[in-house]
Design an enzyme around this catalytic site. Structure first.
Site, PDB file in Angstrom:
ATOM      1  N   GLY A   1     -13.384   6.485  -2.347  1.00 22.64           N
ATOM      2  CA  GLY A   1     -13.971   7.048  -1.048  1.00 22.64           C
ATOM      3  C   GLY A   1     -15.514   6.909  -1.327  1.00 22.64           C
ATOM      4  O   GLY A   1     -16.203   6.328  -2.246  1.00 22.64           O
TER       5      GLY A   1
ATOM      6  N   ARG B   1     -30.479   1.804  -0.473  1.00 20.15           N
ATOM      7  CA  ARG B   1     -29.070   0.999  -0.806  1.00 20.15           C
ATOM      8  C   ARG B   1     -29.109  -0.086   0.016  1.00 20.15           C
ATOM      9  O   ARG B   1     -30.042  -0.243   1.049  1.00 20.15           O
ATOM     10  CB  ARG B   1     -27.969   1.715  -0.174  1.00 20.15           C
ATOM     11  CG  ARG B   1     -27.547   3.282  -0.687  1.00 20.15           C
ATOM     12  CD  ARG B   1     -26.754   3.209  -1.987  1.00 20.15           C
ATOM     13  NE  ARG B   1     -26.489   4.190  -2.683  1.00 20.15           N
ATOM     14  CZ  ARG B   1     -27.279   5.125  -3.629  1.00 20.15           C
ATOM     15  NH1 ARG B   1     -28.590   4.716  -3.783  1.00 20.15           N
ATOM     16  NH2 ARG B   1     -27.129   6.189  -3.919  1.00 20.15           N
TER      17      ARG B   1
ATOM     18  N   TYR C   1     -16.103   6.369 -11.404  1.00 17.20           N
ATOM     19  CA  TYR C   1     -15.500   5.380 -10.797  1.00 17.20           C
ATOM     20  C   TYR C   1     -16.038   4.178 -11.283  1.00 17.20           C
ATOM     21  O   TYR C   1     -15.029   3.073 -11.323  1.00 17.20           O
ATOM     22  CB  TYR C   1     -16.014   5.609  -9.259  1.00 17.20           C
ATOM     23  CG  TYR C   1     -15.470   4.502  -8.401  1.00 17.20           C
ATOM     24  CD1 TYR C   1     -14.626   3.999  -7.597  1.00 17.20           C
ATOM     25  CD2 TYR C   1     -16.699   3.583  -7.912  1.00 17.20           C
ATOM     26  CE1 TYR C   1     -14.448   3.220  -6.710  1.00 17.20           C
ATOM     27  CE2 TYR C   1     -16.613   2.557  -6.855  1.00 17.20           C
ATOM     28  CZ  TYR C   1     -15.134   2.418  -6.260  1.00 17.20           C
ATOM     29  OH  TYR C   1     -15.123   1.363  -5.406  1.00 17.20           O
TER      30      TYR C   1
ATOM     31  N   ASP D   1       0.752  -0.902   0.139  1.00 18.83           N
ATOM     32  CA  ASP D   1      -0.112  -0.162  -0.090  1.00 18.83           C
ATOM     33  C   ASP D   1       1.089   1.297  -0.022  1.00 18.83           C
ATOM     34  O   ASP D   1       2.125   1.092   0.297  1.00 18.83           O
ATOM     35  CB  ASP D   1      -0.941   0.039   1.316  1.00 18.83           C
ATOM     36  CG  ASP D   1      -2.169   0.967   1.262  1.00 18.83           C
ATOM     37  OD1 ASP D   1      -2.142   1.984   0.708  1.00 18.83           O
ATOM     38  OD2 ASP D   1      -3.286   0.220   1.202  1.00 18.83           O
TER      39      ASP D   1
ATOM     40  N   ALA E   1     -21.378   6.299   3.552  1.00 16.82           N
ATOM     41  CA  ALA E   1     -22.729   6.666   4.296  1.00 16.82           C
ATOM     42  C   ALA E   1     -22.658   6.241   5.952  1.00 16.82           C
ATOM     43  O   ALA E   1     -23.009   6.775   6.778  1.00 16.82           O
ATOM     44  CB  ALA E   1     -23.840   6.565   3.579  1.00 16.82           C
TER      45      ALA E   1
HETATM   46  P1  NAD Z   1      -9.537   1.894   0.928  1.00 25.24           P
HETATM   47  O1  NAD Z   1      -9.482   3.486   0.245  1.00 25.24           O
HETATM   48  O2  NAD Z   1      -9.600   1.942   2.351  1.00 25.24           O
HETATM   49  O3  NAD Z   1      -8.466   0.902   0.628  1.00 25.24           O
HETATM   50  C1  NAD Z   1      -7.687   1.427  -0.692  1.00 25.24           C
HETATM   51  C2  NAD Z   1      -6.405   1.261  -0.437  1.00 25.24           C
HETATM   52  O4  NAD Z   1      -5.523   1.370  -1.577  1.00 25.24           O
HETATM   53  C3  NAD Z   1      -5.981   2.198   0.444  1.00 25.24           C
HETATM   54  O5  NAD Z   1      -5.244   2.011   1.645  1.00 25.24           O
HETATM   55  C4  NAD Z   1      -5.030   3.425  -0.448  1.00 25.24           C
HETATM   56  O6  NAD Z   1      -3.637   4.035   0.232  1.00 25.24           O
HETATM   57  C5  NAD Z   1      -4.298   2.344  -1.446  1.00 25.24           C
HETATM   58  N1  NAD Z   1      -3.924   2.828  -2.576  1.00 25.24           N
HETATM   59  C6  NAD Z   1      -4.498   3.940  -3.433  1.00 25.24           C
HETATM   60  N2  NAD Z   1      -3.610   4.166  -4.272  1.00 25.24           N
HETATM   61  C7  NAD Z   1      -2.561   3.318  -4.232  1.00 25.24           C
HETATM   62  C8  NAD Z   1      -1.315   3.265  -4.880  1.00 25.24           C
HETATM   63  N3  NAD Z   1      -0.834   4.043  -6.104  1.00 25.24           N
HETATM   64  N4  NAD Z   1      -0.703   2.208  -4.479  1.00 25.24           N
HETATM   65  C9  NAD Z   1      -0.855   1.494  -3.480  1.00 25.24           C
HETATM   66  N5  NAD Z   1      -1.800   1.631  -2.741  1.00 25.24           N
HETATM   67  C10 NAD Z   1      -2.739   2.552  -3.175  1.00 25.24           C
HETATM   68  O7  NAD Z   1     -10.874   1.499   0.310  1.00 25.24           O
HETATM   69  P2  NAD Z   1     -11.602   0.122   0.626  1.00 25.24           P
HETATM   70  O8  NAD Z   1     -12.874   0.453   1.025  1.00 25.24           O
HETATM   71  O9  NAD Z   1     -10.834  -0.772   1.381  1.00 25.24           O
HETATM   72  O10 NAD Z   1     -11.876  -0.686  -0.787  1.00 25.24           O
HETATM   73  C11 NAD Z   1     -10.820  -1.718  -1.294  1.00 25.24           C
HETATM   74  C12 NAD Z   1     -11.477  -1.965  -2.876  1.00 25.24           C
HETATM   75  O11 NAD Z   1     -12.725  -2.362  -2.681  1.00 25.24           O
HETATM   76  C13 NAD Z   1     -11.287  -0.842  -3.757  1.00 25.24           C
HETATM   77  O12 NAD Z   1     -10.903  -1.358  -5.061  1.00 25.24           O
HETATM   78  C14 NAD Z   1     -12.838  -0.298  -3.809  1.00 25.24           C
HETATM   79  O13 NAD Z   1     -13.035   0.319  -4.840  1.00 25.24           O
HETATM   80  C15 NAD Z   1     -13.395  -1.638  -3.692  1.00 25.24           C
HETATM   81  N6  NAD Z   1     -15.066  -1.369  -3.188  1.00 25.24           N
HETATM   82  C16 NAD Z   1     -14.914  -1.042  -1.907  1.00 25.24           C
HETATM   83  C17 NAD Z   1     -16.419  -0.743  -1.315  1.00 25.24           C
HETATM   84  C18 NAD Z   1     -16.664  -0.477   0.032  1.00 25.24           C
HETATM   85  O14 NAD Z   1     -17.841  -0.141   0.203  1.00 25.24           O
HETATM   86  N7  NAD Z   1     -15.564  -0.195   0.932  1.00 25.24           N
HETATM   87  C19 NAD Z   1     -17.421  -1.106  -2.389  1.00 25.24           C
HETATM   88  C20 NAD Z   1     -17.243  -1.392  -3.722  1.00 25.24           C
HETATM   89  C21 NAD Z   1     -15.765  -1.577  -3.933  1.00 25.24           C
END
Ligand code: NAD
Length: 321
Positions: free
Chosen positions: A81, A220, A149, A33, A193
């Site tokens: 986000g 949702r 996104y 990360d 949310a």
């Molecule tokens: P999060 O933002 O907590 O985790 C994503 C991580 O990716 C972060 O820690 C960030 O630092 C890291 N990251 C970003 N750019 C980077 C880079 N260039 N190199 C290395 N690391 C990098 O988000 P999350 O909620 O844990 O989501 C994880 C995955 O699940 C994502 O792909 C997100 O799109 C997907 N997702 C999440 C949700 C949700 O409700 N949380 C819903 C649908 C999809």
């Protein structure tokens, strides 16, 4: 020999929980990360701080120190986000997340990674109206995601599948619904949310008022982190190709979500609707593909909020000191 797993985005909400789960399941785990997990130490055997937008970094991380490709790669790194962030940072999302996914698939497949799971999203689907019949995974096409996104996710799904076909890498595509739980982002503009309402309710005295974006009627479903992890692990080891929805089918309005948080907190809270980014009007998905693997969501919204709210309240209290 232990199975090896690489978790990209291991400093984030879902990634840091996934690392813990994989360790419990007996894997040797490398996390990668831009940052360490914010709220508790990583459980990974090794944690690399690297920018996965860079191809050489992706090539480096997909092999163990002994030069063997990882047995399993979980690609969760994304510029990510809640709806406020998704609408404000569309250029960053289109660029950063696409670069990560392009370089990760282009590194993992030729290196000989056996299984690759990509974290896609319910945002790949079009807008829906409340009470519309459920959409199946195939109905992501013809594509009309509501935001950039979602378009990036669709492209990245296709990129991973194309590389899987060319190089014989097993690719699994998990389309997550809105997921929440302790140790998720709860402030700063990237929170989603459930966490935002937990924070607002924790900050507001009994009898007070909180703001909610929109008219409060958008529908949702919210999935608790443990349920999601169970779905991820089942899907990775399954033979299900193409997109697979993972999410609890308990649909509530934004107002109902806020009221659930207030009820868990034991507070009477008024909701004031203000203009703000809301996203789609409704969601409603079929879940039979993930259910065919024996998956079912076990944690109700009320139960999940009961586990999440005390953690966020503790963060709010700690910040005040
Ligand atoms: P999060 O933002 O907590 O985790 C994503 C991580 O990716 C972060 O820690 C960030 O630092 C890291 N990251 C970003 N750019 C980077 C880079 N260039 N190199 C290395 N690391 C990098 O988000 P999350 O909620 O844990 O989501 C994880 C995955 O699940 C994502 O792909 C997100 O799109 C997907 N997702 C999440 C949700 C949700 O409700 N949380 C819903 C649908 C999809």
């Amino acid at each position: 020999m232990k199975k090896t797993a690489l978790v990209c985005g291991a400093g984030g909400f879902i990634g840091s929980h996934l690392v813990k789960r994989l360790k419990k399941d007996g894997y040797w785990v490398r996390g990668v990360d831009l940052k360490f997990p914010e709220f508790s130490p990583t459980a990974a055997d090794e944690f690399l701080i690297l920018d996965l937008r860079e191809q050489p970094n992706c090539e480096r991380v997909v092999r163990t120190a002994e030069g063997r490709p990882f047995d399993e790669v979980y690609q969760l790194a994304a510029d990510m986000g809640g709806m406020g962030f998704i609408q404000a940072a569309e250029c960053e999302i289109m660029r950063n997340s696409a670069l990560i996914n392009i370089h990760m698939t282009n590194a993992a497949a030729p290196a000989g990674v056996k299984r690759y799971l990509f974290s896609s999203s319910a945002c790949v689907y079009r807008n829906m109206k409340p009470d519309e019949p459920e959409l199946s995974e195939a109905e992501a096409y013809p594509a009309l995601p509501d935001n950039e996104y979602g378009w990036e996710k669709l492209y990245a799904e296709r990129m991973a599948m194309a590389y899987g076909r060319r190089f014989g890498m097993v690719v699994r595509i998990a389309r997550f619904q809105n997921t929440y739980g302790p140790e998720g982002t709860w402030q700063g503009g990237r929170e989603k949310a459930p966490a935002a309402f937990c924070r607002k309710v924790a900050e507001t005295p009994d009898g007070g008022e909180i703001e909610a974006w929109g008219d409060g009627k958008a529908m949702r479903a919210y999935t608790y982190i443990d349920d999601l992890l169970d779905g991820i692990i089942r899907l990775m080891h399954s033979d299900l190709e193409d997109g697979v929805n993972i999410g609890r089918q308990e649909y509530v309005s934004v107002d109902e979500l806020a009221r659930t948080v207030a009820e868990v907190a034991g507070k009477h809270i008024r909701i004031k609707h203000v203009s703000g980014p809301v996203g789609v009007d409704a969601r409603n998905f079929r879940n039979d593909r993930i259910a065919s693997l024996g998956w079912t969501s076990k944690i109700s919204l009320k139960e999940g909020i009961s586990r999440t709210y005390p953690w966020i309240r503790a963060q709010v209290e700690a910040k005040k000191k």
